[in-house]
Design a protein around this motif. Sequence first.
Motif, PDB file in Angstrom:
ATOM      1  N   THR A  61       0.850  -1.189   0.000  1.00 32.37           N
ATOM      2  CA  THR A  61       0.000   0.000   0.000  1.00 32.37           C
ATOM      3  C   THR A  61       0.884   1.235   0.000  1.00 32.37           C
ATOM      4  N   VAL A  62       0.567   2.175  -0.875  1.00 34.37           N
ATOM      5  CA  VAL A  62       1.321   3.434  -0.926  1.00 34.37           C
ATOM      6  C   VAL A  62       0.959   4.232   0.327  1.00 34.37           C
ATOM      7  N   GLU A  83       4.084   0.341   2.059  1.00 36.04           N
ATOM      8  CA  GLU A  83       4.011  -0.489   3.261  1.00 36.04           C
ATOM      9  C   GLU A  83       3.625  -1.898   2.859  1.00 36.04           C
ATOM     10  N   ALA A  84       4.421  -2.858   3.311  1.00 37.54           N
ATOM     11  CA  ALA A  84       4.142  -4.275   3.094  1.00 37.54           C
ATOM     12  C   ALA A  84       4.559  -5.008   4.358  1.00 37.54           C
ATOM     13  N   MET A  85       3.672  -5.817   4.891  1.00 39.63           N
ATOM     14  CA  MET A  85       3.951  -6.594   6.096  1.00 39.63           C
ATOM     15  C   MET A  85       4.389  -5.693   7.255  1.00 39.63           C
ATOM     16  N   LYS A  86       3.708  -4.564   7.404  1.00 38.97           N
ATOM     17  CA  LYS A  86       3.937  -3.604   8.496  1.00 38.97           C
ATOM     18  C   LYS A  86       5.308  -2.937   8.449  1.00 38.97           C
ATOM     19  N   MET A  87       5.951  -2.957   7.294  1.00 39.25           N
ATOM     20  CA  MET A  87       7.237  -2.274   7.117  1.00 39.25           C
ATOM     21  C   MET A  87       7.113  -1.293   5.963  1.00 39.25           C
ATOM     22  N   ASP A 111       0.457  -3.659  -6.984  1.00 37.97           N
ATOM     23  CA  ASP A 111       1.071  -4.965  -7.186  1.00 37.97           C
ATOM     24  C   ASP A 111       2.540  -4.780  -7.522  1.00 37.97           C
ATOM     25  N   SER A 112       3.306  -5.834  -7.348  1.00 36.02           N
ATOM     26  CA  SER A 112       4.713  -5.812  -7.717  1.00 36.02           C
ATOM     27  C   SER A 112       4.835  -5.521  -9.211  1.00 36.02           C
ATOM     28  N   GLY A 113       5.725  -4.616  -9.579  1.00 36.91           N
ATOM     29  CA  GLY A 113       5.928  -4.274 -10.986  1.00 36.91           C
ATOM     30  C   GLY A 113       5.056  -3.136 -11.484  1.00 36.91           C
ATOM     31  N   ARG A 114       4.152  -2.645 -10.672  1.00 39.90           N
ATOM     32  CA  ARG A 114       3.284  -1.528 -11.070  1.00 39.90           C
ATOM     33  C   ARG A 114       4.116  -0.254 -11.179  1.00 39.90           C
TER      34      ARG A 114
END
Length: 120
Positions: A61-62, A83-87, A111-114
């Motif tokens: 999430t941005v 933010e991914a996995m609270k980091m 998503d990855s690569g966006r």
Amino acid sequence: MKNLRITVNGTAYDVQVEELGGSSAPAAAPAAPAPKAAPAPKPAASGSAGAVAIKAPMPGTVVNVVVSAGQSVKSGDDLVFIEAMKMETPVKAPQDGTIATVDVAKGEAVDSGRVLVTMN
């Protein structure tokens, strides 16, 4: 009992289904698959796309966009935080240049690569 295989998002699950009711009538023909929903429209770009596309390194999430179109940046400057996995992970400029477009907004899931930002 019937053994069925169901695939959800590319993962196959083997399940057992119990038929209820004593009807000896043949089962109805399976329904046609539902049409896929049209993809959500991409946010409007802030100008024409630049030559260098900076993409999301992971899904997330941005949480912050720290640049805007027309802004000059140096190699290594923070552009967007995901933010991914609270980091929170900063996405940095790969080179010196000028931001051409900002293609995401705070709070948006990516998503990855966006493509997040383009620059010249």
